[in-house]
Design a protein around this motif. Structure first.
Motif, mmCIF file in Angstrom:
data_model
loop_
_atom_site.group_PDB
_atom_site.id
_atom_site.type_symbol
_atom_site.label_atom_id
_atom_site.label_comp_id
_atom_site.label_asym_id
_atom_site.label_seq_id
_atom_site.Cartn_x
_atom_site.Cartn_y
_atom_site.Cartn_z
ATOM 1 N N GLU A 131 0.590 -0.929 -0.361
ATOM 2 C CA GLU A 131 0.069 -0.035 -0.346
ATOM 3 C C GLU A 131 0.554 1.311 0.188
ATOM 4 O O GLU A 131 0.409 2.803 -0.009
ATOM 5 N N THR A 132 1.584 1.128 0.152
ATOM 6 C CA THR A 132 3.178 2.220 0.191
ATOM 7 C C THR A 132 4.285 1.800 -0.853
ATOM 8 O O THR A 132 4.004 0.886 -1.468
ATOM 9 N N GLU A 134 7.874 3.300 -2.731
ATOM 10 C CA GLU A 134 8.602 4.835 -2.449
ATOM 11 C C GLU A 134 9.793 4.718 -3.907
ATOM 12 O O GLU A 134 10.211 3.433 -4.690
ATOM 13 N N GLN A 139 7.434 9.327 -1.786
ATOM 14 C CA GLN A 139 6.924 8.069 -1.149
ATOM 15 C C GLN A 139 4.718 8.233 -2.150
ATOM 16 O O GLN A 139 4.970 9.601 -1.995
ATOM 17 N N ASP A 141 1.636 6.628 -0.627
ATOM 18 C CA ASP A 141 0.049 6.089 0.069
ATOM 19 C C ASP A 141 -0.955 5.542 -1.176
ATOM 20 O O ASP A 141 -1.282 6.596 -1.706
ATOM 21 N N ALA A 144 -4.496 6.258 1.144
ATOM 22 C CA ALA A 144 -5.029 7.041 1.161
ATOM 23 C C ALA A 144 -4.598 8.403 0.144
ATOM 24 O O ALA A 144 -5.364 8.827 -0.243
ATOM 25 N N ARG A 146 -2.412 9.789 -1.127
ATOM 26 C CA ARG A 146 -1.380 11.232 -1.184
ATOM 27 C C ARG A 146 0.101 10.669 -2.239
ATOM 28 O O ARG A 146 -0.039 9.522 -1.630
ATOM 29 N N GLU A 153 3.970 17.339 1.321
ATOM 30 C CA GLU A 153 2.574 16.369 0.663
ATOM 31 C C GLU A 153 2.670 17.194 -0.921
ATOM 32 O O GLU A 153 2.590 18.532 -0.360
#
Length: 235
Positions: A131-132, A134, A139, A141, A144, A146, A153
């Motif tokens: 779910e992440t 990099e 980065q 997410d 979410a 984001r 952000e």
């Protein structure tokens, strides 16, 4: 957002229908080739995240396709699951020795096949199941929706988010406009290739605020790539 791109190489229409239905229901993007020659062309045009490969195919056999994939640097590590009606142990050994990562005998359980697909993708492309994501200073997410650069952000529109995700999943790799259109907009949607340039500009503007280095590299007459050096800083 898809869980990954899967190429089905199969000449039996009923099997294709079954596979396509189950894979798309699970969130995968699916393409189909009905013979060996078509499969080789499609991989050349847009490499899938995983290939489901029938043994017995018109023109070029599944075993030969597998061997060719393993000889090419670009496809050497692409996961391949071979599907076949040949269930003898010697056939299984031959299929695996040709370079297949896994081997399933028809008829097979769709649930078991999906479990094996997910297991291979977790090993080969963790970003497709995590779910992440990099890449260098960036980065993402995925749950979410984001994006951050060094913890700050970054506000992106839906298309720029999908575009950046594809680049982050393949850092350093150069994609043509046509490849980005297929991956981000989909093969069934007609969009002018110059649309990619517009969204790349928007993505650059968002990522490179406050004088930050540009992480997107333009390759003249070829396309675009996300670049990071060993320290995770834009190259």
């Amino acid at each position: 957002m898809t869980k990954g791109n899967i190429l089905i190489v199969e000449d039996e229409a009923a099997v294709v229908t079954l596979l396509k239905y189950n894979l798309e229901r699970e969130g995968f993007a699916v393409d189909v080739a009905y013979d060996g020659d078509e499969a080789l062309i499609k991989v050349e045009e847009a490499q899938p995240d995983l290939m489901l490969l029938d043994w017995m195919l018109p023109n070029v056999s599944g075993v030969e396709i597998c061997r060719r994939m393993r000889r090419r640097q670009e496809t050497r590590n692409m996961p391949i699951i071979m599907l076949t009606a040949r269930g003898e142990e010697s056939d299984t050994v031959r299929g695996l020795e040709s370079g297949a990562d896994d081997y399933m005998v028809k008829p097979f359980s769709p649930g078991e096949l999906l479990a094996r697909i997910n297991a291979l993708l977790r090993r080969s492309r963790p970003s497709l199941t995590d779910e992440t994501l990099e890449a260098g200073e960036l980065q993402m997410d995925l749950a979410a929706y984001r994006v951050y650069r060094n913890g700050d952000e970054i506000k992106l529109g839906p298309t720029e988010f999908r575009l950046l995700r594809h680049l982050m999943e393949n850092p350093g790799r150069v994609f043509s406009r046509e490849q980005l259109l297929d991956a981000v907009w989909g093969r069934d949607v007609y969009v002018e290739s110059r649309t990619v340039d517009v969204h790349i500009r928007r993505l650059r503007k968002a990522l490179n605020q406050e004088g930050r280095e540009d992480v997107i590299r333009t390759v003249r007459s070829a396309g675009y790539a996300l670049e990071t050096n060993a320290n995770g800083v834009a190259a």
